[in-house]
Design a protein around this motif. Structure first.
Motif, mmCIF file in Angstrom:
data_model
loop_
_atom_site.group_PDB
_atom_site.id
_atom_site.type_symbol
_atom_site.label_atom_id
_atom_site.label_comp_id
_atom_site.label_asym_id
_atom_site.label_seq_id
_atom_site.Cartn_x
_atom_site.Cartn_y
_atom_site.Cartn_z
ATOM 1 N N GLU A 87 0.808 -1.215 0.000
ATOM 2 C CA GLU A 87 0.000 0.000 0.000
ATOM 3 C C GLU A 87 0.848 1.275 0.000
ATOM 4 O O GLU A 87 0.540 2.247 -0.697
ATOM 5 N N ASP A 88 1.961 1.234 0.773
ATOM 6 C CA ASP A 88 2.769 2.462 0.853
ATOM 7 C C ASP A 88 3.444 2.763 -0.489
ATOM 8 O O ASP A 88 3.608 3.922 -0.866
ATOM 9 N N MET A 94 1.301 7.196 -6.578
ATOM 10 C CA MET A 94 0.202 8.113 -6.936
ATOM 11 C C MET A 94 0.590 9.564 -6.596
ATOM 12 O O MET A 94 0.334 10.487 -7.365
ATOM 13 N N THR A 95 1.208 9.740 -5.432
ATOM 14 C CA THR A 95 1.640 11.081 -5.034
ATOM 15 C C THR A 95 2.705 11.606 -5.989
ATOM 16 O O THR A 95 2.689 12.764 -6.410
ATOM 17 N N LEU A 96 3.626 10.693 -6.359
ATOM 18 C CA LEU A 96 4.698 11.077 -7.285
ATOM 19 C C LEU A 96 4.121 11.472 -8.636
ATOM 20 O O LEU A 96 4.562 12.439 -9.261
ATOM 21 N N PHE A 97 3.123 10.738 -9.064
ATOM 22 C CA PHE A 97 2.493 11.023 -10.344
ATOM 23 C C PHE A 97 1.856 12.409 -10.327
ATOM 24 O O PHE A 97 2.031 13.207 -11.250
ATOM 25 N N LEU A 98 1.145 12.689 -9.242
ATOM 26 C CA LEU A 98 0.492 13.993 -9.106
ATOM 27 C C LEU A 98 1.542 15.113 -9.099
ATOM 28 O O LEU A 98 1.404 16.124 -9.789
ATOM 29 N N ARG A 99 2.611 14.878 -8.327
ATOM 30 C CA ARG A 99 3.682 15.877 -8.224
ATOM 31 C C ARG A 99 4.333 16.106 -9.595
ATOM 32 O O ARG A 99 4.557 17.234 -10.020
#
Ligand code: IPE
Ligand code: IPE
Ligand code: MG
Length: 272
Positions: A87-88, A94-99
């Motif tokens: 999960e981590d 996902m966070t990296l993709f958004l960033r």
């Protein structure tokens, strides 16, 4: 700037009915960016460090593609199977993709690159979907190159999704009045706006498709390298393109036929 095929519907080619135009530089390159985790592990770093370096490698890949005159680059960033990861790691990706979306879109736009995201976006967070929408909208009219990022994408999903869309769009299919054809399905596939990839590259040493673009890669030239994705650079892309240029793309025909019609290049159009 001249409009490229990106805007043109006419150059769409079928995997089995038409022979696509062949050029010395692949027009469309598809990449499985693999090996981030191993790159990090080899350096006693957490896997996430490899993913971070993977973003920089993607930037280099885009630059190198533009330099070589490639018109479309499609990269696999997150597969429909990658949800099975811890999960981590999934949430980091996902966070990296958004960033990355937020930080890179300005440069992409400045360089006239059109960004598209394909995959089952309904599985992504609202924030991410909104960022995707904004980035696509901002870069929609750019024509130098199209960068397509596949997120929550699976080749089987793509085919089924297209099939379901075709059923909605064409009542005659629902009524089973005629057999389903490629032409019914093709316009609904994720990359219907692009010719099928000429060259496929997978880094990281594995020699498998991992459910990537199963329909579109039917006649693509395959290139595998042991190089891990965070180490990807211009030389690697050049080596893959060089290997591509050594291949004879026959699309079912014989070498003799190609030699006979060599005059009609590009694309051996005489045989179409
Ligand atoms: C590819 O690198 C990136 C994603 C699948 C998101 P990996 O994370 O698969 O790296 P390896 O294969 O474990 O080295
Ligand atoms: C394929 O890599 C998917 C992406 C690069 C996004 P994986 O590392 O997930 O593939 P498998 O599981 O080894 O086949
Ligand atoms: Mg992997």
């Amino acid at each position: 700037m001249a409009t490229t095929f990106i805007e043109s519907k006419e150059e769409q080619v079928s995997s089995s009915q038409l022979v696509p135009e062949i050029s010395n530089i692949p027009k469309h390159v598809a990449v499985i960016m693999d090996g981030n985790g191993r790159w990090a592990t080899q350096r006693h770093l957490p896997r996430m460090a490899g993913h971070e370096r993977g973003v920089a490698a993607l930037r280099r890949a885009v630059e190198a593609s533009v330099q070589l005159g490639i018109q479309a680059l499609t990269v696999f960033a997150f597969s429909s199977e990658n949800w099975r990861r811890p999960e981590d790691e999934v949430s980091f990706l996902m966070t990296l993709f958004l960033r990355a979306l937020k930080s890179e879109v300005k440069d992409l736009h400045k360089n006239q690159i059109k960004l598209r995201v394909i995959g089952d976006l309904s599985g992504l967070s609202t924030r991410l979907r909104k960022a995707v929408e904004e980035a696509e909208e901002k870069t929609a009219l750019n024509t130098r190159m199209v960068l397509t990022v596949a997120v929550n994408y699976g080749g089987r999903w793509d085919i089924l999704n297209a099939m379901n869309k075709a059923l909605v769009a064409s009542p005659h299919l629902r009524e089973l009045k005629a057999p389903v054809t490629e032409d019914d399905i093709r316009p609904h596939l994720s990359l219907a706006n692009l010719p099928e990839p000429d060259l496929f590259i997978r880094t990281g040493g594995e020699q498998r498709m991992s459910n990537f673009m199963l329909w579109q890669l039917a006649y693509t030239e395959l290139y595998f390298t042991d190089l891990l994705w965070p180490d990807f650079d211009y030389e690697c892309l050049e080596a893959a393109v060089h290997s591509y240029q050594m291949r004879e793309r026959r699309f079912g025909r014989t070498s003799g036929q190609l030699a006979m019609h060599a005059d009609s290049v590009p694309g051996h159009a005489g045989l179409v």
